[in-house]
Design an enzyme around this catalytic site. Structure first.
Site, PDB file in Angstrom:
ATOM      1  N   ASP A 196     -22.935  -2.759 -34.157  1.00 10.46           N
ATOM      2  CA  ASP A 196     -22.343  -1.521 -33.270  1.00 10.46           C
ATOM      3  C   ASP A 196     -21.102  -1.353 -32.973  1.00 10.46           C
ATOM      4  OD1 ASP A 196     -22.868   0.926 -31.966  1.00 10.46           O
ATOM      5  OD2 ASP A 196     -24.005   0.019 -30.411  1.00 10.46           O
ATOM      6  N   LYS A 255     -19.643   1.696 -33.882  1.00  7.73           N
ATOM      7  CA  LYS A 255     -19.416   3.106 -33.854  1.00  7.73           C
ATOM      8  C   LYS A 255     -18.057   3.522 -34.380  1.00  7.73           C
ATOM      9  CE  LYS A 255     -22.329   3.518 -29.416  1.00  7.73           C
ATOM     10  NZ  LYS A 255     -22.240   1.904 -29.232  1.00  7.73           N
ATOM     11  N   ASP A 269     -12.987   7.092 -37.282  1.00  9.31           N
ATOM     12  CA  ASP A 269     -11.635   6.885 -37.753  1.00  9.31           C
ATOM     13  C   ASP A 269     -11.375   7.756 -38.950  1.00  9.31           C
ATOM     14  OD1 ASP A 269      -8.741   6.412 -37.835  1.00  9.31           O
ATOM     15  OD2 ASP A 269      -9.231   4.718 -36.704  1.00  9.31           O
TER      16      ASP A 269
HETATM   17  O1  NUP Z   1     -26.582   6.545 -27.673  1.00 12.47           O
HETATM   18  C1  NUP Z   1     -26.306   5.343 -27.580  1.00 12.47           C
HETATM   19  N1  NUP Z   1     -26.894   4.810 -26.607  1.00 12.47           N
HETATM   20  C2  NUP Z   1     -26.709   3.356 -26.455  1.00 12.47           C
HETATM   21  O2  NUP Z   1     -27.202   2.651 -25.515  1.00 12.47           O
HETATM   22  C3  NUP Z   1     -25.768   4.656 -28.780  1.00 12.47           C
HETATM   23  C4  NUP Z   1     -25.752   3.241 -28.603  1.00 12.47           C
HETATM   24  N2  NUP Z   1     -25.389   2.357 -29.510  1.00 12.47           N
HETATM   25  N3  NUP Z   1     -26.030   2.384 -27.438  1.00 12.47           N
HETATM   26  C5  NUP Z   1     -26.325   1.136 -27.574  1.00 12.47           C
HETATM   27  O3  NUP Z   1     -27.580   0.546 -27.420  1.00 12.47           O
HETATM   28  C6  NUP Z   1     -25.501   0.494 -26.275  1.00 12.47           C
HETATM   29  O4  NUP Z   1     -24.010   0.345 -26.504  1.00 12.47           O
HETATM   30  C7  NUP Z   1     -26.154  -0.823 -25.951  1.00 12.47           C
HETATM   31  O5  NUP Z   1     -25.744  -1.663 -26.736  1.00 12.47           O
HETATM   32  C8  NUP Z   1     -27.631  -0.541 -26.433  1.00 12.47           C
HETATM   33  C9  NUP Z   1     -28.360  -0.125 -25.363  1.00 12.47           C
HETATM   34  O6  NUP Z   1     -28.511  -1.149 -24.183  1.00 12.47           O
HETATM   35  P1  NUP Z   1     -29.257  -1.364 -22.983  1.00 12.47           P
HETATM   36  O7  NUP Z   1     -29.062   0.109 -22.087  1.00 12.47           O
HETATM   37  O8  NUP Z   1     -30.893  -1.260 -23.332  1.00 12.47           O
HETATM   38  O9  NUP Z   1     -28.992  -2.181 -22.278  1.00 12.47           O
END
Ligand code: NUP
Length: 221
Positions: free
Chosen positions: A60, A62, A65
């Site tokens: 992840d 994200k 760029d």
């Molecule tokens: O929109 C997003 N929301 C999100 O929480 C996109 C993500 N990639 N995440 C990721 O999902 C966030 O960075 C974390 O790694 C995980 C959620 O974690 P938690 O809220 O269950 O602890």
């Protein structure tokens, strides 16, 4: 990525031993492990191969760029042993194409963020989320990241992409979403971090969420 429990662990801890212990403990109940900046910046890219012994790995990062930089980032990510990468879609089609091109060279998958799960995700990204979903489908992405905190948005995005793409959905537990609601709304997998890795027993927490999803899929709840 094989669909069994429909649960993905977000492993945002910063300690290598703790990460490996949790991964081993929960591996029976998760289809993949998502790693991101917190774990990789703290322990290095090498943790990916160690964790890959327990489950497929989604990076992840994200990625957001210009096409050339995206290409370089994705090369490192796949060389490190990941099975998929999460990229942002708002950077546009050329940037996304660069990620998908490298992914297909490695035989790996790209997930595109269409809308983020936190409250701020509704400010700038939500209004363009459906357009990003359409672009991701046209570009041949493997899946989308859509918010478990707003199951109605998961359903709206599912309507746009049909069965062409998978949806992975973060925001269950600590952010307030409920696993069975998100699966019912059209997600293929839910992503859960703190509600598992901060639990007294991560294994029991993962088992419970997997059981809730299974009950929903069987129509028992
Ligand atoms: O929109 C997003 N929301 C999100 O929480 C996109 C993500 N990639 N995440 C990721 O999902 C966030 O960075 C974390 O790694 C995980 C959620 O974690 P938690 O809220 O269950 O602890």
């Amino acid at each position: 990525m094989e669909k069994k429990s429909c649960l993905i662990l977000a492993l945002d801890v910063s300690d290598r031993e703790e990460a490996l212990k949790i991964a081993e403990d929960v591996s029976e109940f998760v289809d993949a492990i998502k790693v991101g900046y917190p774990l990789i910046l703290a322990t290095g890219l090498g943790i990916i191969r160690e964790l890959a012994e327990f489950a497929p790995i989604i990076a992840d990062f994200k990625v957001a760029d210009i096409p050339n930089t995206n290409r370089l980032i994705c090369e490192h990510v796949f060389e490190a042993g990941t099975d998929a990468v999460i990229v942002q879609g708002f950077t546009g089609r050329d940037s996304l194409d660069a990620c998908i091109e490298i992914a297909s060279e490695y035989g790996k998958d790209v997930f595109v963020v269409s809308e983020m799960s936190h409250p701020g995700g509704a400010e700038f990204l939500q209004p363009v989320g459906e357009a990003i979903a359409r672009m991701a489908a046209e570009a041949g992405a493997f899946g989308l990241v859509a918010p478990a905190t707003r199951p109605e948005r998961v359903t709206a995005i599912r309507k746009i992409i049909g069965d062409k793409l998978t949806i992975i959905s973060p925001g269950v537990g600590a952010q307030g979403g409920k696993a069975s609601d998100v699966i019912a709304a059209g997600a293929d997998w839910v992503i859960v971090g703190r509600a598992i890795y901060k639990a007294e027993s991560p294994r029991e927490a993962a088992r419970k969420i997997a059981a809730e999803i299974e009950a929903k899929l069987k129509g028992e709840i």
